[in-house]
Design a protein around this motif. Sequence first.
Motif, short mmCIF file in Angstrom:
data_model
loop_
_atom_site.label_atom_id
_atom_site.label_comp_id
_atom_site.label_asym_id
_atom_site.label_seq_id
_atom_site.Cartn_x
_atom_site.Cartn_y
_atom_site.Cartn_z
N ALA A 296 0.84 -1.20 0.00
CA ALA A 296 0.00 0.00 0.00
C ALA A 296 0.87 1.25 0.00
O ALA A 296 0.57 2.24 -0.69
CB ALA A 296 -0.92 -0.01 1.22
N PHE A 297 1.96 1.21 0.75
CA PHE A 297 2.89 2.35 0.78
C PHE A 297 3.47 2.62 -0.60
O PHE A 297 3.52 3.76 -1.07
CB PHE A 297 4.01 2.08 1.78
CG PHE A 297 5.17 3.01 1.66
CD1 PHE A 297 5.06 4.35 2.03
CD2 PHE A 297 6.39 2.57 1.15
CE1 PHE A 297 6.13 5.22 1.91
CE2 PHE A 297 7.47 3.44 1.02
CZ PHE A 297 7.33 4.76 1.40
N ARG A 298 3.91 1.56 -1.27
CA ARG A 298 4.51 1.72 -2.60
C ARG A 298 3.50 2.31 -3.59
O ARG A 298 3.84 3.16 -4.42
CB ARG A 298 5.03 0.38 -3.11
CG ARG A 298 6.21 -0.18 -2.34
CD ARG A 298 6.56 -1.59 -2.82
NE ARG A 298 7.56 -2.22 -1.98
CZ ARG A 298 8.87 -2.11 -2.15
NH1 ARG A 298 9.35 -1.39 -3.14
NH2 ARG A 298 9.72 -2.72 -1.33
N THR A 299 2.24 1.85 -3.48
CA THR A 299 1.20 2.34 -4.39
C THR A 299 0.94 3.83 -4.19
O THR A 299 0.87 4.61 -5.14
CB THR A 299 -0.11 1.55 -4.18
OG1 THR A 299 0.13 0.17 -4.47
CG2 THR A 299 -1.21 2.08 -5.08
N VAL A 300 0.81 4.23 -2.92
CA VAL A 300 0.54 5.64 -2.61
C VAL A 300 1.74 6.50 -2.99
O VAL A 300 1.60 7.60 -3.56
CB VAL A 300 0.21 5.82 -1.11
CG1 VAL A 300 0.15 7.29 -0.74
CG2 VAL A 300 -1.13 5.15 -0.79
N PHE A 301 2.95 6.02 -2.70
CA PHE A 301 4.16 6.78 -3.00
C PHE A 301 4.27 7.06 -4.50
O PHE A 301 4.55 8.18 -4.92
CB PHE A 301 5.39 6.02 -2.51
CG PHE A 301 6.66 6.82 -2.56
CD1 PHE A 301 7.09 7.52 -1.44
CD2 PHE A 301 7.44 6.89 -3.71
CE1 PHE A 301 8.26 8.28 -1.48
CE2 PHE A 301 8.60 7.63 -3.76
CZ PHE A 301 9.01 8.33 -2.63
N LYS A 302 4.03 6.03 -5.31
CA LYS A 302 4.14 6.21 -6.76
C LYS A 302 3.04 7.11 -7.28
O LYS A 302 3.26 7.90 -8.22
CB LYS A 302 4.10 4.85 -7.47
CG LYS A 302 4.38 4.96 -8.96
CD LYS A 302 4.83 3.65 -9.56
CE LYS A 302 5.30 3.85 -11.01
NZ LYS A 302 5.84 2.62 -11.60
N LYS A 303 1.85 7.03 -6.69
CA LYS A 303 0.74 7.89 -7.12
C LYS A 303 1.09 9.36 -6.94
O LYS A 303 0.75 10.21 -7.77
CB LYS A 303 -0.51 7.55 -6.31
CG LYS A 303 -1.71 8.41 -6.62
CD LYS A 303 -2.89 8.03 -5.73
CE LYS A 303 -4.07 8.96 -5.96
NZ LYS A 303 -5.21 8.64 -5.05
#
Length: 320
Positions: A296-303
């Motif tokens: 979830a962190f990786r998804t939000v960070f890339k967004k």
Amino acid sequence: MLEIGLLVYPGAQTAAVHGLTDLFAIANRMAGEQHSEQLPRLRVSHWSAPAPALPPERTYDSLPDAASRLGAIVIPPCMEDMPGGAEAVELAAWIKRSHQQGAIVGSICLGAFLLAITGLLDGRQATTHWTHGEELASQFPKLKVNVDKPIIDDGDIITTGGLMAWAEIGLRLVDRLLGPSIATRTARYLMVEHSDSARECGSNFAPILAHGDAAVLKVQHWLQGNGAVDVSLAAMADCAGLEARTFLRRFRAATGLKPTEYCQHVKVGKAREMLEFTNGTIDHIAWTVGYQDTGAFRTVFKKITNLSPSEYRGKFGAKA
């Protein structure tokens, strides 16, 4: 019109005061060349405490304008001893009041000592000159002093370590108040370096603070202070003293973001700093900023940044 107040006190570094005055004047000129009604204009004022127990008063570098508001305060470094006694207490009280009214507060080098007196840094990370890090930590044990970071941008509070860091903090404020393109053009004109990470991945999170909703501003300061870790809608509404639905409506109207989106930006901003200045694993960084689910962190960070955490570190992390 947005007003930037530069604190002037006995022993303050004149190069920082006058350099910032010139930097903001150049940024104004760059903004004016865009012929955009959407861009505000900056006004620089110099503030001082003329005598103990008296409120700070300002001297304008241009005629006052009733439409101006204090958007930021910068505490320059000192060449001698920082203000002490009643003068320091009075200046600190004014800084704290201005911050509570929505002003961004920044300190340069040993200016962090005066900022620390306000209590605004309690529980937060801060930086100062490397020769005075232990002294700052000893005098203010509630601070998390990290002199390895040249700049710590915590949204509503920015601290810098270098004596000549006034250019970087000035450009950060231009980026925040006038946008990254104006900051980049100002840096190019001055022939000084500006943060690549801010320019290429969007500015570090720049929350809207001068919206006039005191209840929402209280929550924003709380979130910036605790890193938006382990917070809930109920806790935010309680902090604001509002019913949850009312809080949601007012928060979005004031900040332009839903509370969940706002918290994501705060967390990613702190993760960006860790990726740039530490060697911690991505899993550890995710956990530190409040994500138990690394995916979830990786998804939000890339967004938010358009880069994965590993790509971001590879591009902007400090090289050994």
